[in-house]
Design an enzyme around this catalytic site. Structure first.
Site, PDB file in Angstrom:
ATOM      1  N   ALA A 242      42.094  30.853  49.819  1.00  0.00           N
ATOM      2  CA  ALA A 242      40.881  30.606  49.050  1.00  0.00           C
ATOM      3  C   ALA A 242      40.995  31.153  47.631  1.00  0.00           C
ATOM      4  O   ALA A 242      41.997  31.764  47.244  1.00  0.00           O
ATOM      5  CB  ALA A 242      39.687  31.205  49.773  1.00  0.00           C
ATOM      6  N   HIS A 243      39.921  30.959  46.852  1.00  0.00           N
ATOM      7  CA  HIS A 243      39.928  31.346  45.441  1.00  0.00           C
ATOM      8  C   HIS A 243      40.173  32.836  45.254  1.00  0.00           C
ATOM      9  O   HIS A 243      39.647  33.666  45.972  1.00  0.00           O
ATOM     10  CB  HIS A 243      38.606  30.946  44.767  1.00  0.00           C
ATOM     11  CG  HIS A 243      37.392  31.530  45.415  1.00  0.00           C
ATOM     12  ND1 HIS A 243      36.954  32.809  45.177  1.00  0.00           N
ATOM     13  CD2 HIS A 243      36.531  31.001  46.308  1.00  0.00           C
ATOM     14  CE1 HIS A 243      35.860  33.052  45.871  1.00  0.00           C
ATOM     15  NE2 HIS A 243      35.594  31.963  46.584  1.00  0.00           N
ATOM     16  N   ASN A 244      41.042  33.133  44.295  1.00  0.00           N
ATOM     17  CA  ASN A 244      41.334  34.501  43.858  1.00  0.00           C
ATOM     18  C   ASN A 244      42.034  35.354  44.907  1.00  0.00           C
ATOM     19  O   ASN A 244      42.081  36.588  44.787  1.00  0.00           O
ATOM     20  CB  ASN A 244      40.073  35.206  43.371  1.00  0.00           C
ATOM     21  CG  ASN A 244      39.456  34.525  42.165  1.00  0.00           C
ATOM     22  OD1 ASN A 244      38.499  33.764  42.306  1.00  0.00           O
ATOM     23  ND2 ASN A 244      40.015  34.748  41.000  1.00  0.00           N
TER      24      ASN A 244
END
Length: 347
Positions: A242-244
């Site tokens: 997922a993001h980051n």
């Protein structure tokens, strides 16, 4: 290709026990190899296959060269049998080569910079401002969107998508259907309009050198800042990052693993298949997670966790062993309860 066993031993840094003049023409499993092929033995579970093999030679670690041996096979003794087999297999299975240049059926924007030694195959798309390094191969139906940088000696198989602004380090391999830099799952609920308002995903994905990303794996771009995959990390098929998320160097992530936003993995972390990790956690250097676990807490460096929820693996294994004893324990409990009831009646 063919090579004398003695020469292969030199190549792998090992020693031959038996006939070093055998000619080796390929690699195969213990149970199907013939006298012209080499196999390997590193798991005691396959001792019977080892002793009964028809292979011309078998790669073994030092300890396995002692005791019983196959009747007809020579042994190539090395420190790490599996690693040596991987290197031997590489000698016999060279990657195909492709002519350099851009196929006229590819769509390439005018300002894209493609090294003359790189290959872009039919029906690939290369966007504005893209930079593709030397000897990199972009297979058919890949989409490399605006501002992407792909380092030298990379290999992108058919159907790979790399979205805007992402970067792939040298010698990165991306298997078919993977998506690098898709939007992260970010929404803010707006009660007045009864809708989920999409949060712009303005970051990128930064992939280090010598990384491999499996088929149909998805690596989301950062919401703010970047999603990062460290050098030498290997990611299996159907993984979701997922993001980051930040993955440290030399980590291993097995298939169907999902890691939620902003979680950080240290160096050399090993994640088994079908593991779920919630967001905003820290998994320290060398941490290990058993397959099918669910991680809800930070994991210290070097620790081994497993289970749902994931806990220290030794404790988890003890709990699993105790669980299997529950039917017998229940029988004993019922018997004791009857004895207590009988004693109370006799008072």
């Amino acid at each position: 290709m063919e090579i004398l066993l003695s020469e292969l031993a030199k190549e792998l840094g090992g020693e031959v026990v038996g006939d070093g003049s055998r000619t080796i023409r390929g690699v195969a499993p213990l149970e199907t190899a013939d006298s012209s092929q080499i196999s390997f033995f590193s798991n005691r579970k396959y001792k019977a296959e080892f002793l009964g093999t028809s292979a011309g030679a078998v790669i073994v670690a030092g300890g396995d060269a002692e005791g019983e041996k196959p009747a007809s096979a020579s042994l190539l003794v090395v420190r790490d049998a599996y690693l040596a087999f991987a290197k031997a297999s590489t000698l016999f299975h060279r990657q195909p080569t492709y002519p350099a240049g851009v196929d006229p059926r590819a769509a390439v924007e005018a300002d894209a910079e493609i090294d003359p030694s790189a290959t872009v195959m039919p029906f690939a798309y290369v966007g504005r401002g893209v930079k593709i390094g030397a000897r990199t191969v972009i297979h058919a139906h890949c989409a490399i969107l605006d501002g992407v940088t792909v380092g030298e000696d990379c290999l992108l198989y058919p159907g790979v998508v790399v979205r805007e602004g992402c970067s792939l380090g040298a010698r990165t391999i991306v298997q078919p259907g993977a998506v690098i830099g898709g939007d992260g799952f970010g929404f803010a609920f707006e009660p007045a309009r009864m809708r989920h308002f999409k949060v712009p995903q303005s970051g990128t994905v930064q992939v280090g050198v010598d990384v491999e990303i499996g088929a149909n794996t998805c690596v989301d771009r950062g919401t703010l800042g970047d999603t990062v995959i460290g050098a030498g990390t290997k990611i299996d098929n159907l993984v979701q990052l997922a993001h980051n998320v930040e993955i440290g160097p030399l980590s291993l992530l097995a298939g169907a693993t999902a890691i939620a936003g902003s979680t950080r993995l240290g160096k050399g972390v090993v994640i088994g298949g079908q593991v779920g990790v919630i967001g905003h956690l820290e998994l320290g250097d060398g941490a290990r997670v058993a397959a099918a676990s669910a991680v809800f807490t930070d994991i210290p460096a070097g620790a081994a966790y497993g289970g749902v929820p994931a806990i220290d693996q030794k404790r988890w294994l003890r709990e699993q062993a105790a669980t299997h004893q529950l039917p017998e324990l229940l029988k004993e409990l019922r018997a004791l309860r009857k004895k207590v009831e009988q004693l109370e009646k006799e008072r």
